[in-house]
Design an enzyme around this catalytic site. Sequence first.
Site, PDB file in Angstrom:
ATOM      1  N   HIS A  17      -9.806   2.060   0.378  1.00  0.00           N
ATOM      2  CA  HIS A  17      -9.731   0.862   1.223  1.00  0.00           C
ATOM      3  C   HIS A  17     -10.826   0.852   2.294  1.00  0.00           C
ATOM      4  O   HIS A  17     -10.556   0.583   3.456  1.00  0.00           O
ATOM      5  CB  HIS A  17      -8.334   0.793   1.854  1.00  0.00           C
ATOM      6  CG  HIS A  17      -7.903  -0.581   2.235  1.00  0.00           C
ATOM      7  ND1 HIS A  17      -8.487  -1.276   3.268  1.00  0.00           N
ATOM      8  CD2 HIS A  17      -6.956  -1.393   1.718  1.00  0.00           C
ATOM      9  CE1 HIS A  17      -7.898  -2.458   3.372  1.00  0.00           C
ATOM     10  NE2 HIS A  17      -6.967  -2.555   2.437  1.00  0.00           N
ATOM     11  N   SER A  18     -12.061   1.135   1.890  1.00  0.00           N
ATOM     12  CA  SER A  18     -13.163   1.084   2.866  1.00  0.00           C
ATOM     13  C   SER A  18     -13.594  -0.348   3.132  1.00  0.00           C
ATOM     14  O   SER A  18     -13.675  -1.162   2.215  1.00  0.00           O
ATOM     15  CB  SER A  18     -14.363   1.874   2.344  1.00  0.00           C
ATOM     16  OG  SER A  18     -14.079   3.259   2.400  1.00  0.00           O
ATOM     17  N   GLN A  36     -10.379  -6.396  -5.172  1.00  0.00           N
ATOM     18  CA  GLN A  36      -9.832  -7.188  -4.075  1.00  0.00           C
ATOM     19  C   GLN A  36     -10.931  -7.319  -3.026  1.00  0.00           C
ATOM     20  O   GLN A  36     -11.491  -6.318  -2.570  1.00  0.00           O
ATOM     21  CB  GLN A  36      -8.611  -6.449  -3.489  1.00  0.00           C
ATOM     22  CG  GLN A  36      -7.938  -7.135  -2.319  1.00  0.00           C
ATOM     23  CD  GLN A  36      -6.917  -8.188  -2.745  1.00  0.00           C
ATOM     24  OE1 GLN A  36      -6.622  -8.347  -3.940  1.00  0.00           O
ATOM     25  NE2 GLN A  36      -6.368  -8.901  -1.783  1.00  0.00           N
ATOM     26  N   GLU A  84     -11.893  -3.460  -2.806  1.00  0.00           N
ATOM     27  CA  GLU A  84     -10.906  -2.504  -3.323  1.00  0.00           C
ATOM     28  C   GLU A  84     -10.749  -2.672  -4.829  1.00  0.00           C
ATOM     29  O   GLU A  84     -10.167  -3.647  -5.295  1.00  0.00           O
ATOM     30  CB  GLU A  84      -9.556  -2.747  -2.647  1.00  0.00           C
ATOM     31  CG  GLU A  84      -9.617  -2.816  -1.146  1.00  0.00           C
ATOM     32  CD  GLU A  84      -8.471  -3.649  -0.580  1.00  0.00           C
ATOM     33  OE1 GLU A  84      -7.304  -3.411  -0.943  1.00  0.00           O
ATOM     34  OE2 GLU A  84      -8.734  -4.559   0.213  1.00  0.00           O
ATOM     35  N   ASP A  88      -8.919 -12.929   0.606  1.00  0.00           N
ATOM     36  CA  ASP A  88      -8.036 -11.767   0.468  1.00  0.00           C
ATOM     37  C   ASP A  88      -7.448 -11.839  -0.938  1.00  0.00           C
ATOM     38  O   ASP A  88      -6.245 -11.984  -1.119  1.00  0.00           O
ATOM     39  CB  ASP A  88      -6.939 -11.805   1.548  1.00  0.00           C
ATOM     40  CG  ASP A  88      -6.167 -10.491   1.633  1.00  0.00           C
ATOM     41  OD1 ASP A  88      -6.500  -9.565   0.876  1.00  0.00           O
ATOM     42  OD2 ASP A  88      -5.223 -10.404   2.442  1.00  0.00           O
ATOM     43  N   HIS A  97       0.803  -1.228   0.000  1.00  0.00           N
ATOM     44  CA  HIS A  97       0.000   0.000   0.000  1.00  0.00           C
ATOM     45  C   HIS A  97       0.841   1.287   0.000  1.00  0.00           C
ATOM     46  O   HIS A  97       0.575   2.222   0.759  1.00  0.00           O
ATOM     47  CB  HIS A  97      -0.961   0.000   1.189  1.00  0.00           C
ATOM     48  CG  HIS A  97      -2.057  -1.020   1.102  1.00  0.00           C
ATOM     49  ND1 HIS A  97      -2.626  -1.417  -0.082  1.00  0.00           N
ATOM     50  CD2 HIS A  97      -2.698  -1.742   2.080  1.00  0.00           C
ATOM     51  CE1 HIS A  97      -3.574  -2.323   0.154  1.00  0.00           C
ATOM     52  NE2 HIS A  97      -3.626  -2.553   1.441  1.00  0.00           N
TER      53      HIS A  97
HETATM   54  C1  GAL Z   1      -5.612  -5.413   1.958  1.00  0.00           C
HETATM   55  C2  GAL Z   1      -4.737  -6.583   1.706  1.00  0.00           C
HETATM   56  C3  GAL Z   1      -4.624  -7.375   2.993  1.00  0.00           C
HETATM   57  C4  GAL Z   1      -4.143  -6.481   4.129  1.00  0.00           C
HETATM   58  C5  GAL Z   1      -4.999  -5.237   4.209  1.00  0.00           C
HETATM   59  C6  GAL Z   1      -4.501  -4.233   5.209  1.00  0.00           C
HETATM   60  O1  GAL Z   1      -5.730  -4.627   0.813  1.00  0.00           O
HETATM   61  O2  GAL Z   1      -5.283  -7.360   0.676  1.00  0.00           O
HETATM   62  O3  GAL Z   1      -3.753  -8.480   2.817  1.00  0.00           O
HETATM   63  O4  GAL Z   1      -2.794  -6.141   3.932  1.00  0.00           O
HETATM   64  O5  GAL Z   1      -5.051  -4.603   2.976  1.00  0.00           O
HETATM   65  O6  GAL Z   1      -4.532  -4.730   6.491  1.00  0.00           O
END
Ligand code: GAL
Length: 339
Positions: free
Chosen positions: A172-173, A276, A304, A243, A103
């Site tokens: 990332h909601s 995602q 996501e 995930d 990220h």
């Molecule tokens: C997501 C990712 C997860 C985790 C999360 C943050 O986007 O797919 O594995 O890292 O972010 O905690």
Amino acid sequence: MMKVRMIEQRDNGVCLFELKNDEIKVITSNLGCHVLSVFTKDREGNFGDVVLGFENVEDCWHGDGSYMGAIAGRVANRIGDAKFELNGKTYELAANNGKNSLHGGIKGFNQKIFKYKLLEDGIRFIYLSPDMEEGYPGNLYLKVVYRLCDNTLKMEYEAVSDQDTLINITNHSYFNLSAGKDKIYHHQLKVKADEIACVDENCLANGTFLKIENTPFDFKEFHEIGERINDDHEQLKLAGGYDHSFMVKDEEDQLILYDKETGRKLTMTTTLPCIQVYTGNFLSGGCNGKGGKPYENRDGVALEAQFLPNSIHIEKEPKVILRKGEEYEAVTTYRFEVE
Ligand code: GAL
């Protein structure tokens, strides 16, 4: 009636804003473009907050790994071995998730203060990411716009760089359509996808793809998230739940999340190739959420929209490459209805 207003301005530069119409109320911040709350109606017409969020948005500065509600970038999700090659040059990134980069790095876009402009139907956030910030080449000019249109929250992303670089922006909601009454096990999910991107033991997309027919990843028809989440499937075991990036079709309404208790239904449409689906497998032990309540695993599901994770190491022509002067543009919408 649409209303956009600032509701708080703090000495540290962090502001909170409210976007509101008859159907939706959103609380957002110029810190990481966090979406802190989204209030929508249930079947009875009662408003409830359907996203997880920080009690204090500044908590994102103190090493919380949840990315709740934030914009993730410059490159969302993981880049293998925290490095990549572009135009024959190797770029080293911080390994902030085991040996991989996650990220956007140690101080990703989720932790940056954006400039802002209130619009008639929403808000525009602007951030200039300097050349080599977190190891990425090029001065990148990023615009993130959140708009409300009736029952739809629309997110628009635009970026341009003065050198070739990488970009993969997502919001990332984490959603919980019961407004926190229940975990997400009974939420029903439908996704227009035939394949997912497989991951390794570090949740890194490894370049293989799974045809989802007859697997616990088959959401072509509605299934409860909890129905098969503990099945003995290698990909579920590796990630501790869902995930994974679903390779969505180039159509509208690619993903639907539905909670039959409250009747709330969320429909997502994106111009991006993947969604995602992350079932909050590592939420426990993070920062406190709203009302000071610590969140637990499976309290929300993150949806996501993005390019393929680890695209730079997987795709022959990586979609994450943004060439100098080219425009990156993506739109994702979230439509809220009751049924
Ligand atoms: C997501 C990712 C997860 C985790 C999360 C943050 O986007 O797919 O594995 O890292 O972010 O905690």
